[in-house]
Design a protein around this motif. Structure first.
Motif, PDB file in Angstrom:
ATOM      1  N   HIS A 147       0.735  -0.968  -0.417  1.00 10.54           N
ATOM      2  CA  HIS A 147       0.187  -0.353   0.262  1.00 10.54           C
ATOM      3  C   HIS A 147       1.057   1.528   0.338  1.00 10.54           C
ATOM      4  CE1 HIS A 147      -3.087  -2.717   0.847  1.00 10.54           C
ATOM      5  NE2 HIS A 147      -2.654  -3.519   2.235  1.00 10.54           N
ATOM      6  N   ARG A 148       0.253   2.628  -0.514  1.00  8.23           N
ATOM      7  CA  ARG A 148       1.322   3.546  -0.806  1.00  8.23           C
ATOM      8  C   ARG A 148       0.979   4.136   1.085  1.00  8.23           C
ATOM      9  NH1 ARG A 148      -2.213   8.235   0.592  1.00  8.23           N
ATOM     10  NH2 ARG A 148      -4.751   7.670  -0.389  1.00  8.23           N
ATOM     11  N   GLY A 149       1.872   5.135   1.409  1.00  7.30           N
ATOM     12  CA  GLY A 149       2.529   5.376   2.801  1.00  7.30           C
ATOM     13  C   GLY A 149       3.808   4.946   3.100  1.00  7.30           C
ATOM     14  N   TYR A 150       3.803   5.710   3.704  1.00 11.91           N
ATOM     15  CA  TYR A 150       4.900   5.089   5.198  1.00 11.91           C
ATOM     16  C   TYR A 150       4.849   3.528   5.231  1.00 11.91           C
ATOM     17  CZ  TYR A 150       6.503   9.955   5.367  1.00 11.91           C
ATOM     18  OH  TYR A 150       6.948  11.798   4.938  1.00 11.91           O
ATOM     19  N   GLN A 151       5.810   3.216   4.260  1.00  8.82           N
ATOM     20  CA  GLN A 151       6.265   1.671   5.406  1.00  8.82           C
ATOM     21  C   GLN A 151       7.436   0.863   6.238  1.00  8.82           C
ATOM     22  OE1 GLN A 151       5.377  -1.576   4.042  1.00  8.82           O
ATOM     23  NE2 GLN A 151       6.164  -1.991   6.537  1.00  8.82           N
ATOM     24  N   PRO A 152       6.837   1.367   7.735  1.00  2.75           N
ATOM     25  CA  PRO A 152       7.904   0.867   8.574  1.00  2.75           C
ATOM     26  C   PRO A 152       8.237  -0.276   8.259  1.00  2.75           C
ATOM     27  CG  PRO A 152       5.901   0.195   9.791  1.00  2.75           C
ATOM     28  CD  PRO A 152       5.308   0.857   7.864  1.00  2.75           C
ATOM     29  N   LEU A 180       8.845   6.050   2.742  1.00  2.00           N
ATOM     30  CA  LEU A 180       7.665   6.144   1.627  1.00  2.00           C
ATOM     31  C   LEU A 180       7.353   5.475   0.102  1.00  2.00           C
ATOM     32  CD1 LEU A 180       5.850   8.376   1.235  1.00  2.00           C
ATOM     33  CD2 LEU A 180       7.537   9.792  -0.632  1.00  2.00           C
ATOM     34  N   VAL A 181       6.296   4.899   0.331  1.00  2.00           N
ATOM     35  CA  VAL A 181       5.527   4.209  -0.777  1.00  2.00           C
ATOM     36  C   VAL A 181       4.630   5.123  -1.430  1.00  2.00           C
ATOM     37  CG1 VAL A 181       5.015   2.497  -1.182  1.00  2.00           C
ATOM     38  CG2 VAL A 181       5.713   2.880   0.704  1.00  2.00           C
ATOM     39  N   ASN A 304       7.737  16.016  -4.935  1.00  2.00           N
ATOM     40  CA  ASN A 304       7.372  16.633  -3.549  1.00  2.00           C
ATOM     41  C   ASN A 304       5.490  16.285  -4.287  1.00  2.00           C
ATOM     42  OD1 ASN A 304       8.792  18.140  -2.671  1.00  2.00           O
ATOM     43  ND2 ASN A 304       9.177  20.183  -3.828  1.00  2.00           N
ATOM     44  N   CYS A 305       5.672  16.491  -5.768  1.00  2.00           N
ATOM     45  CA  CYS A 305       4.682  15.729  -6.688  1.00  2.00           C
ATOM     46  C   CYS A 305       4.502  14.290  -6.066  1.00  2.00           C
ATOM     47  CB  CYS A 305       4.479  15.687  -7.868  1.00  2.00           C
ATOM     48  SG  CYS A 305       4.400  17.046  -8.520  1.00  2.00           S
ATOM     49  N   LEU A 306       5.207  13.409  -6.284  1.00  2.00           N
ATOM     50  CA  LEU A 306       5.058  11.831  -5.672  1.00  2.00           C
ATOM     51  C   LEU A 306       5.063  11.434  -4.685  1.00  2.00           C
ATOM     52  CD1 LEU A 306       7.827   9.807  -7.007  1.00  2.00           C
ATOM     53  CD2 LEU A 306       5.565  10.069  -7.874  1.00  2.00           C
ATOM     54  N   ALA A 307       5.513  12.642  -2.607  1.00  2.00           N
ATOM     55  CA  ALA A 307       4.759  12.423  -1.860  1.00  2.00           C
ATOM     56  C   ALA A 307       3.565  13.278  -1.656  1.00  2.00           C
ATOM     57  CB  ALA A 307       6.039  13.073  -0.832  1.00  2.00           C
ATOM     58  N   SER A 308       3.205  13.819  -1.957  1.00  2.00           N
ATOM     59  CA  SER A 308       1.467  14.133  -1.958  1.00  2.00           C
ATOM     60  C   SER A 308       0.948  13.758  -2.363  1.00  2.00           C
ATOM     61  CB  SER A 308       1.472  15.575  -3.076  1.00  2.00           C
ATOM     62  OG  SER A 308       2.008  16.232  -2.248  1.00  2.00           O
ATOM     63  N   GLU A 314      -4.041  10.769   4.793  1.00  2.00           N
ATOM     64  CA  GLU A 314      -3.336  10.260   5.321  1.00  2.00           C
ATOM     65  C   GLU A 314      -2.787  11.071   6.517  1.00  2.00           C
ATOM     66  OE1 GLU A 314      -0.292   6.921   4.669  1.00  2.00           O
ATOM     67  OE2 GLU A 314      -1.793   5.902   3.780  1.00  2.00           O
ATOM     68  N   SER A 315      -2.708  11.004   7.673  1.00  2.00           N
ATOM     69  CA  SER A 315      -2.181  11.719   8.239  1.00  2.00           C
ATOM     70  C   SER A 315      -0.863  11.802   8.766  1.00  2.00           C
ATOM     71  CB  SER A 315      -2.783  12.427  10.064  1.00  2.00           C
ATOM     72  OG  SER A 315      -3.253  10.487  10.467  1.00  2.00           O
TER      73      SER A 315
END
Length: 316
Positions: A147-152, A180-181, A304-308, A314-315
């Motif tokens: 999944h997208r988001g942060y992978q711990p 970052l995913v 920056n675009c990919l991170a957005s 998500e918070s």
């Protein structure tokens, strides 16, 4: 009344400090015998019984000599980990479905060598190295993303069986590291109905789409179609063709332009649009609900675009 377990029954973790460094302390190391260690102990017990039964002094001497080696091995196995320092390295963003690769830096502050150092995740294969005195080495742990988001990275284990393989010493480590995913790139973005151009402030020496203005050294990420193959064939190195002009392509990647898609499909399509615009060296902007990134180009703008897109909804 709450039952309080003795301290030695409680799992002790090593956490990173405010600088992201984890230090292995003496009381955080666990040691247990391996299968070979249990067999070694059983053989010593049988040797002791035989020596007692036959009153064999040489048997006693050999038994106690081997037992002494086993006791000394406990010290060396424990000492192989204590004082080691671990630092989380830099993690490159990945797309959903790829492996997130976490770099772990191991630092040995001692003059002596630390052999047989391993790290592993709970369900992964161990990664090993030998640390020379006053040196460091980077090891990588891979985690499959979905999944997208942060992978711990989560908790992993640092362990060793040095020097004889009779004992297994380990430490639980948590560096609070994450990667970052980005959304998996989807289908092609629909083309803009009306071409959008802007005046190039640098005139015909700017980066545009009109005229060929010269060559420069190849940089990672340059489109393949811009490589000058003739210079490569003449063994003059890899060169990239530059184009200039008084105008440059610009487009908006707009959330509202993607109708009939759910949230994840839109994010995947916008991700593909960012990658395509970078490949074609277009100037592009990104519009999301509640977020607008002005048109620009370059790796920083791309990230920056990919991170957005990765963190949309998500918070952090």
């Amino acid at each position: 009344m709450r039952l309080r377990l003795p301290e030695y029954f409680i799992r002790r973790h090593v956490y990173a400090d405010v600088e992201g460094r984890a230090h292995i302390r003496p009381r955080t190391i666990y040691i247990l015998p391996t299968a070979q260690g249990i067999l070694f102990g059983a053989i010593l017990f049988l040797m002791l019984l035989g020596s007692i039964n036959y009153a064999n002094n040489l048997g006693f001497m050999l038994t106690f000599l081997l037992a002494g080696l086993g006791v000394v091995a406990i010290l060396h196995t424990w000492r192989n980990l204590v004082g080691l320092e671990l630092v989380a390295g830099r993690n490159e963003p990945v797309f959903a479905g790829q492996e997130a690769r976490f770099e772990i830096q191991l630092i040995n502050h001692r003059e002596s060598t630390r052999a047989g150092i391993n790290i592993k995740l709970a369900d992964g294969e161990p990664v090993a190295c030998d640390l020379e005195g006053k040196s460091s080495e980077a090891l990588t742990l891979a985690v499959q993303t979905h999944h997208r988001g942060y992978q711990p990275l989560g908790q992993f284990v640092l362990f060793t069986r040095y020097p004889m393989g009779l004992l297994h010493a380990w430490v639980y480590i948590d560096l609070d590291n994450r990667c970052l995913v980005c959304p998996a790139p989807g289908g092609r973005m629909p083309p803009a109905q009306v071409p959008d151009y802007r005046q190039c402030p640098k005139g015909d020496k700017g980066v545009g789409v009109d005229d060929f203005v010269g060559l420069r050294s190849y940089r990672v990420g340059d489109p393949i179609k811009h490589i000058h193959w003739k210079t490569l064939a003449r063994e003059q190195g890899i060169q990239t063709k530059q184009f200039g002009g008084d105008r440059a392509d610009r487009r908006w990647l707009d959330w509202d332009s993607l109708q009939g898609m759910d949230t994840e499909q839109r994010l995947s399509a916008l991700c593909r649009g960012v990658l395509d615009a970078c490949e074609k060296q277009h100037e592009y902007g990104l519009r999301l609900p509640g977020t607008e990134i002005k048109p620009n180009r370059g790796p920083v703008h791309r990230n920056n675009c990919l991170a957005s897109l990765a963190l949309f909804g998500e918070s952090v």
